[in-house]
Design a protein around this motif. Structure first.
Motif, short mmCIF file in Angstrom:
data_model
loop_
_atom_site.label_atom_id
_atom_site.label_comp_id
_atom_site.label_asym_id
_atom_site.label_seq_id
_atom_site.Cartn_x
_atom_site.Cartn_y
_atom_site.Cartn_z
N SER A 141 0.85 -1.19 0.00
CA SER A 141 0.00 0.00 0.00
C SER A 141 0.89 1.24 0.00
O SER A 141 2.00 1.23 0.53
N PRO A 142 0.39 2.34 -0.59
CA PRO A 142 1.19 3.59 -0.58
C PRO A 142 1.46 4.10 0.82
O PRO A 142 2.50 4.68 1.08
N GLU A 143 0.50 3.88 1.74
CA GLU A 143 0.71 4.39 3.10
C GLU A 143 1.92 3.70 3.75
O GLU A 143 2.72 4.34 4.44
N THR A 144 2.08 2.37 3.50
CA THR A 144 3.20 1.66 4.11
C THR A 144 4.53 2.18 3.57
O THR A 144 5.48 2.43 4.34
N ARG A 171 7.53 4.22 5.62
CA ARG A 171 8.93 3.78 5.63
C ARG A 171 9.86 4.88 5.14
O ARG A 171 10.95 5.08 5.68
N LEU A 172 9.41 5.62 4.10
CA LEU A 172 10.24 6.70 3.60
C LEU A 172 10.43 7.79 4.65
O LEU A 172 11.53 8.33 4.86
N VAL A 192 18.87 4.79 -1.20
CA VAL A 192 17.80 3.85 -0.81
C VAL A 192 16.45 4.54 -0.82
O VAL A 192 15.43 4.02 -1.29
N LEU A 193 16.42 5.79 -0.29
CA LEU A 193 15.17 6.54 -0.27
C LEU A 193 14.69 6.82 -1.69
O LEU A 193 13.49 6.72 -2.00
N GLN A 194 15.65 7.18 -2.58
CA GLN A 194 15.25 7.46 -3.95
C GLN A 194 14.72 6.22 -4.66
O GLN A 194 13.77 6.29 -5.46
N SER A 195 15.36 5.04 -4.36
CA SER A 195 14.91 3.80 -5.00
C SER A 195 13.54 3.38 -4.50
O SER A 195 12.78 2.74 -5.22
N LEU A 196 13.19 3.71 -3.25
CA LEU A 196 11.88 3.37 -2.70
C LEU A 196 10.81 4.41 -3.02
O LEU A 196 9.62 4.17 -2.75
N SER A 197 11.18 5.55 -3.54
CA SER A 197 10.20 6.61 -3.82
C SER A 197 9.34 6.24 -5.04
O SER A 197 9.83 5.65 -6.01
N TYR A 198 8.08 6.60 -4.97
CA TYR A 198 7.18 6.30 -6.08
C TYR A 198 7.44 7.22 -7.28
O TYR A 198 6.95 7.00 -8.37
N LYS A 199 8.25 8.27 -7.10
CA LYS A 199 8.58 9.16 -8.20
C LYS A 199 9.30 8.41 -9.31
O LYS A 199 9.11 8.68 -10.50
N ASN A 200 10.15 7.44 -8.91
CA ASN A 200 10.87 6.66 -9.91
C ASN A 200 9.90 5.83 -10.75
O ASN A 200 10.13 5.58 -11.93
N VAL A 201 8.81 5.37 -10.14
CA VAL A 201 7.79 4.62 -10.89
C VAL A 201 7.09 5.54 -11.88
O VAL A 201 6.79 5.16 -13.02
N LEU A 202 6.81 6.79 -11.46
CA LEU A 202 6.17 7.74 -12.37
C LEU A 202 7.07 8.06 -13.55
O LEU A 202 6.59 8.31 -14.67
N MET A 203 8.38 8.07 -13.34
CA MET A 203 9.30 8.36 -14.43
C MET A 203 9.30 7.27 -15.49
O MET A 203 9.73 7.50 -16.61
N GLY A 252 0.18 7.35 -4.79
CA GLY A 252 -0.87 6.61 -5.47
C GLY A 252 -0.49 5.16 -5.68
O GLY A 252 0.54 4.69 -5.22
N SER A 253 -1.33 4.46 -6.41
CA SER A 253 -1.09 3.05 -6.70
C SER A 253 0.06 2.92 -7.68
O SER A 253 0.24 3.77 -8.55
N LEU A 254 0.86 1.89 -7.56
CA LEU A 254 1.99 1.64 -8.45
C LEU A 254 1.55 0.95 -9.71
O LEU A 254 2.33 0.79 -10.65
N PHE A 255 0.36 0.43 -9.77
CA PHE A 255 -0.09 -0.33 -10.93
C PHE A 255 -1.34 0.35 -11.50
O PHE A 255 -2.45 -0.02 -11.15
#
Length: 535
Positions: free
Chosen positions: A359-362, A366-367, A449-460, A532-535
């Protein structure tokens, strides 16, 4: 009158010292009893003393006399003393002035008659039986075909000739003869030493070690055979690791070695017959067994040949052998596609269960927690570095002030200390630089590590987050209503949109449309309040 009987009156008796009186008594007794024979029972015998002398007593039902056998006489005795043995001792009577005692010094010792010898044999037999020397479980089996035979006997008597002649007739083998005396003084020790000597030989040595021993002697009286009742002979026979045959006397003669030996032979010739088999009989038996073996081998080969022919006729063809494996292979091949589909569906369900727990909240929590830890460690590292620098600066200032206030002579002597302090300061600066570099590397690692866990990378990578009017992410299409205001967040920003009517899902055969790549977001963009959702 009273004066005549006074204790102070002189006397005509000769005055002796204690030593003179003891010496006079000793000479008188030794002169009167310089050679006597005394019959009595041995009492208190515990074997020879460490000095080699033997001390004990002779007694009867009314009196008792101490006895001693000096070391030189003890080694020459034909019969050794034993506790309770009735003997006739020959020697001289003397005194021991040190304790005012008299004793007999024994030169020879012999049992008191044949009855005493038989009683002594019975007593020894009971004692050895109690020790287990005659136990049948200790006896060894004779080898069937020995290569070397050891014989302990007299080399000049008829016994050795009979043994050699009998062995030569039956089965010629190597015979070793250990010559000994078979009667008389010292014969028992020689026999015991011969048995122990044969056992001490090592296999494969210069002299071959016997496979069986024969202790033999001709017939004679009880006194003639007494050496084979000696305790040393009995113990040597019982301790022999080589099988031992006792052939002492005739068939009616029995000695204690017969009980300790592994086998008793009635005569020396009988011992030779027990030691080796008859060679002619063995050759005949081998020839008979060879003929039987040849016939049995022929019959066995014929039977096996017939069995092989029968099995060859009953052997199935190659097609019959492979029919069942082919069928199993075809069935497995037919089920392979369905099994792959089922396995794929099971894997998909597993992935869906795992995705439901994400979930995004989890990820957001963590971030936030990792950012907080990184900030705390960074601040702590800076404070530690500042404190260490201040501490070193204070120590350096104190050292510098002390050096400035010291006299010139002290300054000259502490020149090397200054150099060392300068080196330590350089090392301290290098250590602090290395530690700061290490902390910076750790901080950069946490940031990656924080950058790799950020959802921004998924948006990119071309994905987008759908949010409602409350800026909450929407993860399912069922949560949208027609004509609702929504915000679509891309990697480089957000756009507003209005939902249309419910759209049908595209058919399975229609390939998915690849979204256009979104522009790379700026690294300095502030993170949104939620994910948001990753998928």
């Amino acid at each position: 009158m009273s004066g005549l009987f006074s204790d102070d009156s002189p006397t005509n008796l000769t005055e002796f010292s204690v030593s003179e009186l003891s010496g006079s008594i000793k000479r008188t007794i030794e002169t009167a009893f310089d050679h006597v024979r005394v019959r009595g029972e041995i009492s208190g015998y515990r074997g020879p003393h460490s000095s080699g002398h033997a001390y004990f007593s002779l007694k009867d039902d009314k009196a008792r006399i101490d006895a001693v056998i000096w070391k030189g006489s003890f080694s020459k005795l034909k019969y050794r003393p034993e506790e309770g043995m009735e003997v006739i001792a020959t020697g001289r009577v003397t005194t021991f002035p040190g304790s005012s005692k008299y004793q007999i010094v024994i030169d020879t010792l012999e049992p008191a008659g044949a009855g005493a010898l038989m009683a002594l044999i019975e007593e020894r037999k009971r004692r050895f039986t109690a020790e287990g020397l005659f136990d049948p479980a200790r006896k060894q089996l004779l080898p069937f075909m020995p290569r070397v035979i050891g014989v302990v006997t007299s080399p000049t008597g008829a016994v050795i000739r009979d043994i050699l002649h009998r062995i030569s007739d039956r089965f010629p083998v190597h015979v070793l003869v250990w010559p000994v005396k078979v009667q008389g003084e010292g014969s028992g020790d020689e026999v015991a030493n011969a048995i122990a000597g044969f056992n001490a030989m090592q296999p494969g040595g210069a002299i071959p070690r016997p496979d069986v021993l024969i202790v033999a002697r001709g017939g004679g009286s009880l006194e003639d055979l007494w050496s084979f009742n000696d305790e040393a002979v009995v113990r040597a026979a019982a301790a022999s690791t080589i099988p031992l045959i006792s052939a002492v006397g005739h068939e009616t003669d029995w000695t204690l070695i017969d009980y300790a030996a592994d086998v008793r032979a009635p005569t020396p010739t009988g011992a030779a017959e027990m030691a080796v088999p008859v060679k002619a009989d063995l050759e005949a038996q081998v020839a008979s067994l060879g003929a039987r073996l040849s016939g049995a081998s022929s019959r066995h080969m014929d039977r096996r040949r017939q069995d092989l022919r029968a099995l060859a006729r009953a052997l199935p063809s190659l097609d019959q052998l492979l029919a069942l494996p082919r069928r199993r292979f075809d069935e497995a091949a037919a089920n392979l596609g369905r099994c792959l589909e089922v396995n794929t569906m099971n894997r998909r369900r597993g992935f869906e269960r795992i995705a439901a727990r994400l979930s995004p909240e989890t990820l957001s929590r963590r971030l936030i927690e990792n950012r907080r830890r990184v900030a705390e460690r960074s601040g702590l590292a800076e404070r530690i570095v500042e404190r260490m620098v201040d501490r070193l600066r204070g120590r350096l200032g104190s050292a510098d002030a002390a050096l400035r206030s010291a006299p010139a002579r002290v300054l000259h002597q502490t020149g090397r200390a200054k150099d060392r302090l300068s080196g330590l300061m350089q090392r301290a600066d290098g250590a602090m630089t290395a530690q700061i570099r290490h902390r910076r590397t750790e901080l950069l690692g946490h940031d990656r590590v924080l950058q790799s866990l950020s959802y921004k990378n998924v948006l990119m990578r071309g994905y987008a987050v759908i949010r409602d009017t409350d800026d909450k992410p929407i993860s399912r299409a069922g949560a949208l209503v027609p004509h609702a205001q929504i915000a679509i967040e891309f990697a480089d920003g957000r756009v507003s949109a209005v939902t249309g009517e419910g759209a049908e899902p595209p058919p399975a055969s229609t390939p998915p449309v690849k979204p256009a790549p979104a522009a790379r977001a700026s690294k300095k963009a502030e993170p949104p309040p939620g994910q948001g959702s990753l998928f």
